[in-house]
Design a protein around this motif. Structure first.
Motif, PDB file in Angstrom:
ATOM      1  N   THR A   1     -40.935 -53.784  65.694  1.00 16.70           N
ATOM      2  CA  THR A   1     -41.917 -54.753  66.184  1.00 16.70           C
ATOM      3  C   THR A   1     -41.239 -55.932  66.869  1.00 16.70           C
ATOM      4  N   LEU A   2     -40.159 -56.422  66.277  1.00 11.97           N
ATOM      5  CA  LEU A   2     -39.450 -57.563  66.862  1.00 11.97           C
ATOM      6  C   LEU A   2     -38.840 -57.213  68.214  1.00 11.97           C
ATOM      7  N   LEU A   3     -38.551 -55.939  68.426  1.00 13.72           N
ATOM      8  CA  LEU A   3     -37.901 -55.504  69.662  1.00 13.72           C
ATOM      9  C   LEU A   3     -38.878 -55.397  70.831  1.00 13.72           C
ATOM     10  N   ILE A   4     -40.160 -55.282  70.558  1.00 13.70           N
ATOM     11  CA  ILE A   4     -41.149 -55.083  71.629  1.00 13.70           C
ATOM     12  C   ILE A   4     -41.181 -56.310  72.538  1.00 13.70           C
ATOM     13  N   PRO A   5     -40.984 -56.116  73.843  1.00  8.92           N
ATOM     14  CA  PRO A   5     -41.012 -57.273  74.754  1.00  8.92           C
ATOM     15  C   PRO A   5     -42.389 -57.922  74.782  1.00  8.92           C
ATOM     16  N   SER A   6     -42.389 -59.242  74.840  1.00  5.80           N
ATOM     17  CA  SER A   6     -43.649 -59.967  74.988  1.00  5.80           C
ATOM     18  C   SER A   6     -43.967 -60.073  76.467  1.00  5.80           C
ATOM     19  N   SER A   7     -45.173 -60.551  76.773  1.00 11.17           N
ATOM     20  CA  SER A   7     -45.536 -60.725  78.173  1.00 11.17           C
ATOM     21  C   SER A   7     -44.657 -61.792  78.798  1.00 11.17           C
TER      22      SER A   7
ATOM     23  N   ASP B   1     -40.988 -64.630  72.432  1.00  9.16           N
ATOM     24  CA  ASP B   1     -40.026 -63.623  72.890  1.00  9.16           C
ATOM     25  C   ASP B   1     -39.005 -63.328  71.799  1.00  9.16           C
ATOM     26  N   THR B   2     -39.358 -62.415  70.919  1.00  3.27           N
ATOM     27  CA  THR B   2     -38.414 -61.987  69.881  1.00  3.27           C
ATOM     28  C   THR B   2     -37.571 -60.808  70.348  1.00  3.27           C
ATOM     29  N   SER B   3     -37.918 -60.247  71.501  1.00  2.91           N
ATOM     30  CA  SER B   3     -37.212 -59.057  71.975  1.00  2.91           C
ATOM     31  C   SER B   3     -35.764 -59.362  72.341  1.00  2.91           C
ATOM     32  N   SER B   4     -35.531 -60.470  73.020  1.00  4.73           N
ATOM     33  CA  SER B   4     -34.171 -60.775  73.492  1.00  4.73           C
ATOM     34  C   SER B   4     -33.173 -60.914  72.349  1.00  4.73           C
ATOM     35  N   PRO B   5     -33.442 -61.762  71.341  1.00  6.47           N
ATOM     36  CA  PRO B   5     -32.471 -61.845  70.238  1.00  6.47           C
ATOM     37  C   PRO B   5     -32.385 -60.554  69.433  1.00  6.47           C
ATOM     38  N   SER B   6     -33.480 -59.817  69.349  1.00  6.15           N
ATOM     39  CA  SER B   6     -33.456 -58.560  68.593  1.00  6.15           C
ATOM     40  C   SER B   6     -32.636 -57.507  69.324  1.00  6.15           C
ATOM     41  N   LEU B   7     -32.769 -57.459  70.637  1.00 12.13           N
ATOM     42  CA  LEU B   7     -31.999 -56.501  71.433  1.00 12.13           C
ATOM     43  C   LEU B   7     -30.506 -56.768  71.277  1.00 12.13           C
TER      44      LEU B   7
ATOM     45  N   THR C   1     -38.673 -47.915  72.469  1.00 11.58           N
ATOM     46  CA  THR C   1     -38.740 -49.297  72.947  1.00 11.58           C
ATOM     47  C   THR C   1     -37.379 -49.752  73.459  1.00 11.58           C
ATOM     48  N   TYR C   2     -36.341 -49.435  72.713  1.00  7.67           N
ATOM     49  CA  TYR C   2     -34.986 -49.843  73.086  1.00  7.67           C
ATOM     50  C   TYR C   2     -34.584 -49.249  74.436  1.00  7.67           C
ATOM     51  N   ALA C   3     -34.801 -47.950  74.598  1.00 11.88           N
ATOM     52  CA  ALA C   3     -34.302 -47.267  75.792  1.00 11.88           C
ATOM     53  C   ALA C   3     -35.206 -47.443  77.002  1.00 11.88           C
ATOM     54  N   LEU C   4     -36.514 -47.372  76.792  1.00 15.45           N
ATOM     55  CA  LEU C   4     -37.431 -47.334  77.926  1.00 15.45           C
ATOM     56  C   LEU C   4     -37.997 -48.700  78.295  1.00 15.45           C
ATOM     57  N   GLU C   5     -38.266 -49.550  77.315  1.00 10.74           N
ATOM     58  CA  GLU C   5     -38.844 -50.860  77.624  1.00 10.74           C
ATOM     59  C   GLU C   5     -37.781 -51.943  77.770  1.00 10.74           C
ATOM     60  N   CYS C   6     -36.695 -51.804  77.007  1.00  6.86           N
ATOM     61  CA  CYS C   6     -35.632 -52.817  77.065  1.00  6.86           C
ATOM     62  C   CYS C   6     -34.431 -52.353  77.884  1.00  6.86           C
ATOM     63  N   ASN C   7     -34.495 -51.119  78.380  1.00  8.19           N
ATOM     64  CA  ASN C   7     -33.403 -50.544  79.174  1.00  8.19           C
ATOM     65  C   ASN C   7     -32.076 -50.603  78.427  1.00  8.19           C
ATOM     66  N   GLY C   8     -32.140 -50.361  77.117  1.00  7.91           N
ATOM     67  CA  GLY C   8     -30.922 -50.349  76.319  1.00  7.91           C
ATOM     68  C   GLY C   8     -30.098 -49.102  76.585  1.00  7.91           C
ATOM     69  N   GLN C   9     -28.803 -49.228  76.394  1.00  8.58           N
ATOM     70  CA  GLN C   9     -27.883 -48.124  76.664  1.00  8.58           C
ATOM     71  C   GLN C   9     -27.297 -47.601  75.352  1.00  8.58           C
ATOM     72  N   PHE C  10     -27.097 -46.288  75.303  1.00  4.16           N
ATOM     73  CA  PHE C  10     -26.504 -45.658  74.129  1.00  4.16           C
ATOM     74  C   PHE C  10     -25.017 -45.412  74.367  1.00  4.16           C
ATOM     75  N   LYS C  11     -24.232 -45.589  73.311  1.00  4.95           N
ATOM     76  CA  LYS C  11     -22.814 -45.268  73.394  1.00  4.95           C
ATOM     77  C   LYS C  11     -22.626 -43.756  73.265  1.00  4.95           C
ATOM     78  N   ASP C  12     -21.439 -43.296  73.613  1.00  3.62           N
ATOM     79  CA  ASP C  12     -21.193 -41.851  73.629  1.00  3.62           C
ATOM     80  C   ASP C  12     -21.451 -41.212  72.267  1.00  3.62           C
TER      81      ASP C  12
END
Length: 347
Positions: free
Chosen positions: A203-209, A240-246, A291-302
């Motif tokens: 929930t904290l990771l979800i980007p706000s408007s 905006d709790t997404s930025s610190p959570s990310l 949420t991490y990969a698609l909404e926050c464009n987070g990257q996964f390590k190998d």
């Protein structure tokens, strides 16, 4: 007519000659009688409940019942905001710190969590008491932090942290260790605690408007009146709790912990004797990864990619279907799962 006039004059004179006693002065009603007729105000009831909850001479059941009744009262947002006006945050905090039993602590945490739900004014009032070190400390199992108490601690944390970036940022303080304790909660002996911790992180990771959007700008141009949401309206970026959570997902090792909990689940139960994956935990975990990969464009390590790819393939075989079957199992659309898998595999 003349006789009627004479009768009126005679009786008027008798009324003014002082022979009639004056009317008795009004006696105000006893406040107790008024309470019986109209009922006590919620503020009075809240004070009475808190007095019983603090009274160490009362039985544990009486104190718990008082907190239970208080929790019912503060479901109403005006009563929740009255906790500050009635100076009740301090005694509530003292109860979760020093109440003699886990049950009392749990009930006080329940009151706190309910008061904070979707209530920025209450969040700010409670946050001013610096509660995070105590709240996060509950996440570590101990004789005074039972599974029920840990569950209610996450409930209180959820109420304090949601849409409250300043509180989320404070999780990184060295005296709070909030991210580390939430990460450890992903392997709590109690599955319910694991699920709640994972859901809170998701929930904290979800980007706000976007605060710069036209709707947000329009709201800022309007006068802001004193109410429960005035703080959020005055400063939209506070949600905006997404930025610190990310950032925390990588810097505090939460993302690899989530992936490990999904791909290699730790047995649950007090004795660690309940094996196997938990469907609800998996669904919440996939929601976080999406949420991490698609909404926050987070990257996964190998290493994370390898673990997830292997797990996806193994679960597809078990499911006996394609990506659509896995997506349905994990509460995603096929398009969402395909996009997530592509982000993981890079293909």
């Amino acid at each position: 007519m003349e006789s009627l006039l004479r009768w009126g004059i005679e009786n008027s004179a008798n009324a003014n000659d002082g022979s009639n006693p004056p009317p008795a002065p009004r006696q105000d009603l006893d406040p107790g009688i008024i309470d019986m007729i109209l009922g006590k105000s919620d503020a009075v009831l809240m004070k009475e409940d808190m007095a019983i909850a603090q009274d160490e001479s009362q039985s544990e059941s009486a104190r718990i019942d008082a907190l239970d009744h208080l929790e019912m009262l503060i479901e109403q947002i005006d009563n929740a905001n009255n906790l500050e006006k009635l100076q009740m945050w301090t005694p509530l905090q003292k109860l979760i710190e020093s109440a003699p039993t886990p049950e009392l602590k749990m009930q006080a945490l329940w009151v706190i969590g309910t008061a904070l739900q979707n209530n920025p004014a209450a969040q700010d009032a409670y946050f001013s008491h610096d509660p995070l070190p105590v709240l996060t400390n509950f996440l570590t199992p101990s004789p005074f932090s039972t599974s029920q108490t840990r569950s209610k601690a996450i409930y209180a944390l959820s109420g304090l942290l949601k849409h409250n970036a300043p509180a989320v940022e404070a999780l990184s303080r060295s005296d709070v260790n909030g991210w580390e304790r939430l990460r450890e909660a992903l392997q709590d002996p109690d599955l319910g605690v694991r699920r709640k911790a994972l859901f809170l992180l998701s929930t904290l990771l979800i980007p706000s408007s976007d605060p710069s959007s036209s709707s947000a700008s329009s709201s800022l141009s309007q006068p802001i009146h004193a109410n429960s949401h005035a703080a959020a309206l005055a400063n939209p970026s506070r949600t905006d709790t997404s930025s610190p959570s990310l950032s925390a997902l990588s810097t505090h090792g939460i993302l690899p912990a989530v992936i490990s909990a999904l791909t290699s689940p730790v047995p649950s139960g007090p004795d660690g004797d309940v094996p196997g994956p938990d469907p609800d935990f998996e669904e919440k975990g996939l929601a976080l990864l999406r949420t991490y990969a698609l909404e926050c464009n987070g990257q996964f390590k190998d290493g994370e990619k390898e673990a997830l790819t292997r797990w996806f393939d193994e679960e597809k075989v078990k499911e006996g279907g394609g990506n659509g079957a896995l997506a349905e199992r994990w509460g995603l659309s096929k398009g969402e799962f395909d996009s997530l898998r592509e982000k993981v595999t890079g293909a």
